[in-house]
Motif scaffolding. Structure first.
Motif, PDB file in Angstrom:
ATOM      1  N   ALA A 272      35.008  46.749  38.208  1.00  0.00           N
ATOM      2  CA  ALA A 272      35.988  46.506  39.315  1.00  0.00           C
ATOM      3  C   ALA A 272      36.212  45.087  39.690  1.00  0.00           C
ATOM      4  N   ALA A 273      37.182  44.760  40.137  1.00  0.00           N
ATOM      5  CA  ALA A 273      37.487  43.292  40.549  1.00  0.00           C
ATOM      6  C   ALA A 273      38.095  43.200  42.160  1.00  0.00           C
ATOM      7  N   TRP A 274      37.841  42.152  42.549  1.00  0.00           N
ATOM      8  CA  TRP A 274      38.614  41.988  44.060  1.00  0.00           C
ATOM      9  C   TRP A 274      39.259  40.585  43.952  1.00  0.00           C
ATOM     10  N   ALA A 275      40.609  40.893  44.583  1.00  0.00           N
ATOM     11  CA  ALA A 275      41.553  39.743  44.438  1.00  0.00           C
ATOM     12  C   ALA A 275      42.099  39.370  45.805  1.00  0.00           C
ATOM     13  N   ASN A 276      42.439  38.104  45.948  1.00  0.00           N
ATOM     14  CA  ASN A 276      42.857  37.384  47.335  1.00  0.00           C
ATOM     15  C   ASN A 276      44.430  37.803  47.242  1.00  0.00           C
ATOM     16  N   ALA A 277      45.173  37.317  48.281  1.00  0.00           N
ATOM     17  CA  ALA A 277      46.428  37.699  48.416  1.00  0.00           C
ATOM     18  C   ALA A 277      47.164  36.583  47.320  1.00  0.00           C
ATOM     19  N   ALA A 278      46.464  35.212  47.050  1.00  0.00           N
ATOM     20  CA  ALA A 278      47.350  34.497  46.000  1.00  0.00           C
ATOM     21  C   ALA A 278      47.480  35.102  44.769  1.00  0.00           C
ATOM     22  N   ALA A 279      46.386  35.678  44.405  1.00  0.00           N
ATOM     23  CA  ALA A 279      46.006  36.460  42.971  1.00  0.00           C
ATOM     24  C   ALA A 279      47.096  37.550  42.971  1.00  0.00           C
ATOM     25  N   LEU A 280      47.107  38.266  43.958  1.00  0.00           N
ATOM     26  CA  LEU A 280      48.041  39.369  44.030  1.00  0.00           C
ATOM     27  C   LEU A 280      49.531  38.940  43.745  1.00  0.00           C
ATOM     28  N   ARG A 281      49.886  37.891  44.177  1.00  0.00           N
ATOM     29  CA  ARG A 281      51.272  37.404  44.075  1.00  0.00           C
ATOM     30  C   ARG A 281      51.302  37.065  42.803  1.00  0.00           C
ATOM     31  N   ILE A 282      50.323  36.076  42.366  1.00  0.00           N
ATOM     32  CA  ILE A 282      50.469  35.633  40.779  1.00  0.00           C
ATOM     33  C   ILE A 282      50.914  36.673  39.886  1.00  0.00           C
ATOM     34  N   ALA A 283      50.146  37.951  40.093  1.00  0.00           N
ATOM     35  CA  ALA A 283      49.904  38.886  39.160  1.00  0.00           C
ATOM     36  C   ALA A 283      51.303  39.869  39.388  1.00  0.00           C
ATOM     37  N   GLY A 284      52.008  39.673  40.488  1.00  0.00           N
ATOM     38  CA  GLY A 284      53.206  40.440  40.723  1.00  0.00           C
ATOM     39  C   GLY A 284      52.845  41.869  41.093  1.00  0.00           C
ATOM     40  N   VAL A 285      51.561  42.152  41.515  1.00  0.00           N
ATOM     41  CA  VAL A 285      51.313  43.398  41.922  1.00  0.00           C
ATOM     42  C   VAL A 285      51.744  44.089  43.427  1.00  0.00           C
ATOM     43  N   THR A 286      52.411  45.175  43.464  1.00  0.00           N
ATOM     44  CA  THR A 286      53.054  45.586  44.606  1.00  0.00           C
ATOM     45  C   THR A 286      52.571  47.145  44.786  1.00  0.00           C
ATOM     46  N   ARG A 287      53.291  47.714  45.698  1.00  0.00           N
ATOM     47  CA  ARG A 287      53.301  49.063  45.970  1.00  0.00           C
ATOM     48  C   ARG A 287      53.876  49.796  44.838  1.00  0.00           C
ATOM     49  N   ASP A 288      54.879  49.003  44.237  1.00  0.00           N
ATOM     50  CA  ASP A 288      55.686  49.802  43.223  1.00  0.00           C
ATOM     51  C   ASP A 288      54.962  49.798  41.731  1.00  0.00           C
ATOM     52  N   THR A 289      53.827  49.002  41.890  1.00  0.00           N
ATOM     53  CA  THR A 289      53.340  48.796  40.492  1.00  0.00           C
ATOM     54  C   THR A 289      52.314  50.046  40.412  1.00  0.00           C
ATOM     55  N   PRO A 290      52.609  50.794  39.158  1.00  0.00           N
ATOM     56  CA  PRO A 290      51.690  52.219  38.838  1.00  0.00           C
ATOM     57  C   PRO A 290      50.300  51.793  38.316  1.00  0.00           C
ATOM     58  N   ASP A 291      49.564  53.104  38.525  1.00  0.00           N
ATOM     59  CA  ASP A 291      48.112  52.639  37.950  1.00  0.00           C
ATOM     60  C   ASP A 291      48.332  52.836  36.623  1.00  0.00           C
ATOM     61  N   PRO A 292      47.644  51.916  35.913  1.00  0.00           N
ATOM     62  CA  PRO A 292      47.735  51.863  34.337  1.00  0.00           C
ATOM     63  C   PRO A 292      46.817  53.139  33.740  1.00  0.00           C
ATOM     64  N   PRO A 293      46.963  53.764  32.764  1.00  0.00           N
ATOM     65  CA  PRO A 293      46.063  54.877  32.120  1.00  0.00           C
ATOM     66  C   PRO A 293      44.579  54.050  32.305  1.00  0.00           C
ATOM     67  N   GLY A 294      43.536  54.861  32.713  1.00  0.00           N
ATOM     68  CA  GLY A 294      42.244  54.263  32.648  1.00  0.00           C
ATOM     69  C   GLY A 294      41.889  53.370  33.814  1.00  0.00           C
ATOM     70  N   GLY A 295      42.819  53.120  34.676  1.00  0.00           N
ATOM     71  CA  GLY A 295      42.706  52.482  35.759  1.00  0.00           C
ATOM     72  C   GLY A 295      43.061  52.694  37.094  1.00  0.00           C
ATOM     73  N   ARG A 296      42.764  52.001  38.169  1.00  0.00           N
ATOM     74  CA  ARG A 296      43.178  52.477  39.614  1.00  0.00           C
ATOM     75  C   ARG A 296      43.475  51.326  40.530  1.00  0.00           C
ATOM     76  N   ILE A 297      44.497  51.019  40.973  1.00  0.00           N
ATOM     77  CA  ILE A 297      44.735  49.907  41.928  1.00  0.00           C
ATOM     78  C   ILE A 297      44.390  50.656  43.369  1.00  0.00           C
ATOM     79  N   GLU A 298      43.210  50.082  43.926  1.00  0.00           N
ATOM     80  CA  GLU A 298      43.066  50.629  45.485  1.00  0.00           C
ATOM     81  C   GLU A 298      44.039  50.202  46.151  1.00  0.00           C
ATOM     82  N   ARG A 299      44.617  51.185  47.309  1.00  0.00           N
ATOM     83  CA  ARG A 299      45.570  50.957  48.150  1.00  0.00           C
ATOM     84  C   ARG A 299      45.141  51.221  49.558  1.00  0.00           C
ATOM     85  N   ASP A 300      45.985  50.432  50.468  1.00  0.00           N
ATOM     86  CA  ASP A 300      45.660  50.771  52.000  1.00  0.00           C
ATOM     87  C   ASP A 300      46.619  52.179  52.174  1.00  0.00           C
TER      88      ASP A 300
END
Length: 561
Positions: free
Chosen positions: A169-197
């Motif tokens: 598992a890995a922990w990102a800050n807000a800047a890393a999330l922005r660069i990666a373009g990960v949003t609430r609409d990003t689906p969990d990939p096979p074999g992985g999970r995005i933790e959500r609030d």
């Protein structure tokens, strides 16, 4: 005969070590020497003769001194001598990276971790990304994963990316999330999970395959940075007495770096490397078949590392029934059965040993089924000494299948003593009957290749030997050991880190014991592993490390005798 002592200053000792190696013949004298023989029986000796990097003989002082001739003499000062220890599962470049990145291992709280990240970022203002590893929310008693907003409190002016201690598992800050373009609409990939609030937005932690969503944006180390990491890892391994390591999951760039170091005679530990997966890197590296005995026996690349699931601490280990502390979760299975079988078949078809990460009972069963399917088609593949890495939580009914399928159980004793604070919470007491079950495996005749999984755990093999024997933490808890019925004897533990680790790496004919004809890989230590109180084992300090008859480490201030 010229005699020199390990108590010399380091620079002079290392210079003499080089001269000794060049001379080609040594007499290591005045030691409490121990080795297993090929049958696993413990042998003792007072002196050892070495020529051309290999053991000639072990025996009494009187017997071997008479035959020493012009050999250089290393006076062991009465200290214990053991075969060089082999870590059957250690991430070499990960260990080196820990030496140059933000180190969060041992942080006691979220605030403690944030303080370390903040200090590291301030010390490295030119780093484009602030990268680190080692956090553990269980130790912090946080009761949840940390968040991006919390990491922003330590560094907000650039992206930050912190791997959990287990690397799953890995922990990102807000800047890393922005660069990666990960949003609430990003689906969990096979074999992985995005933790959500609670609102469904990414909270900052990515589990297993989901980490790739961010990591593809993290700059790769330069060649110079990678070399510094390797140098740091080799130095640390020599310091703690590791003369060999099985490195699970290298890529093409690391393969090229290892070959260059072998060509330049810069490797100070023998590396048995596993290619990560069977994709493009495998096709490139395996084009000419397995690499064995390269660089005078310092580099082998004849294995493949695959993943079946994630880790227990991040609830990514794939379980047959839901987590006891998360009833909606059964973990993450990385591959469908047919896909796993095809991957194994591709690797063994090219002559490569297959080593598969499997922690949960469902993942272990999938891997056992896949090996059984491949063996039905390719019975000769059994001879490759295929392995299950970790074999951490196994359904009791599946444990005999390791023996039936001739599989090596590549296990890491310190995982048990690190996980005992949460393992029962995760899987419940009933499933623990097949967890960290070293005694059960040994009694059925399954070989255990001992390792640490560094940098997830310390690279110090004496920590692993201690955990194997006591099943306690370094404070002696619990008093009688955690599920002590699964503990190893001292001989069994040493065998796991020597002879059986060598066997699991197709090297037991040349490594793992100090029998005549084998390579002279050995260590001098400050206390006797076989006679000290069990509570003292983890405190063992390495005084000298020798690989192929050449000294690669000498302690600055060895203990007086």
């Amino acid at each position: 005969m010229r005699i020199f002592h390990y108590s010399l200053p380091l620079a002079l000792a290392m210079a003499l070590g080089s001269a000794t190696a060049a001379a080609g013949e040594l007499l290591v004298d005045h030691v409490d020497g121990y080795t297993l023989d090929g049958a696993g029986k413990l042998r003792r000796f007072e002196a050892m003769r070495v020529a051309d990097g290999k053991v000639v003989a072990t025996g009494s002082h009187a017997e071997l001194v008479r035959k020493a001739g012009k050999a250089e003499v290393v006076d062991g000062g009465g200290h214990a001598l053991l075969p060089g220890l082999i870590d059957a599962h250690g991430h070499v470049m990960g260990l080196g990276e820990m030496k140059v990145r933000a180190d969060l291992v041992g942080t006691s709280s979220l605030d403690d971790a944030l303080a370390r990240v903040r200090a590291f970022a301030a010390k490295h203002p030119d780093d484009v990304w602030v990268i680190g590893r080692g956090w553990n929310q269980v130790v912090w008693k946080l009761g949840r994963f940390p968040t991006a907003a919390e990491l922003d409190r330590a560094v907000a002016d650039r992206p930050a990316w912190m791997h959990r201690v287990d690397g799953h598992a890995a922990w990102a800050n807000a800047a890393a999330l922005r660069i990666a373009g990960v949003t609430r609409d990003t689906p969990d990939p096979p074999g992985g999970r995005i933790e959500r609030d609670a609102q469904g937005d990414p909270s900052g932690v990515f589990v297993d395959a989901a980490m790739a969503l961010v990591e593809r944006h993290v700059p790769a180390p330069t060649e110079a940075e990678a070399a510094r990491m390797l140098d740091a890892a080799l130095a640390e391994m020599a310091r703690v007495g590791l003369t060999g390591v099985h490195d699970p999951g290298i890529d093409a760039d690391t393969y090229a770096l290892y070959r260059r170091y072998a060509d330049e005679h810069k490797l100070t530990a023998r590396i048995y490397a596993m290619i990560g997966d069977v994709g493009d890197d495998f096709d490139t590296i395996a084009a000419n078949g397995p690499l064995t005995g390269y660089g005078d026996g310092f580099l082998d690349v004849r294995a493949v590392k695959l993943y079946a699931d994630g880790a227990l601490g991040s609830r990514g280990a794939a379980l047959l029934a839901p987590y006891s502390d998360d009833r909606a979760n059964t973990g993450l299975l990385f591959h469908a059965p047919a896909e796993m079988t095809a991957m194994i078949d591709k690797a063994v078809g090219k002559g490569y040993q297959v080593c598969i990460h499997a922690i949960g009972d469902r993942a272990n069963r999938e891997v056992l089924d896949a090996f059984a399917s491949v063996y039905a088609k390719r019975p000769d593949a059994r001879a490759l000494r295929n392995r299950i890495e970790h074999a951490q939580v196994v359904a009791p009914a599946d444990i005999p299948r390791f023996k039936a399928l001739d599989l090596v159980a590549s296990m890491q004793p310190t995982h048990a003593t690190s996980d005992m604070n949460m393992a029962e919470d995760r899987v419940g007491r009933e499933r623990l009957r097949g967890a960290y079950a070293w005694r059960t495996f040994l009694e059925q005749g399954t070989r255990i290749a001992g390792g640490s999984d560094f940098p997830v755990e310390s690279a110090n093999p004496f920590f692993g030997l201690y955990s194997a024997v006591t099943r306690q933490d370094h404070d002696g808890h619990p008093p009688h050991g955690w599920h002590a019925e699964q503990a190893m004897t001292r001989i069994e533990a040493l065998r796991a880190f020597t002879l059986d680790a060598a066997w699991a790496g197709h090297a037991s004919e040349s490594l793992g014991t100090l029998e005549p004809g084998k390579r002279a890989d050995f260590i001098l230590v400050d206390r006797d592993y076989f006679t000290v109180a069990p509570s003292e084992i983890w405190k063992t300090r390495v005084l000298q490390t020798w690989v192929g008859g050449k000294r690669v480490y000498a302690a600055e201030t060895p203990a007086a005798r």
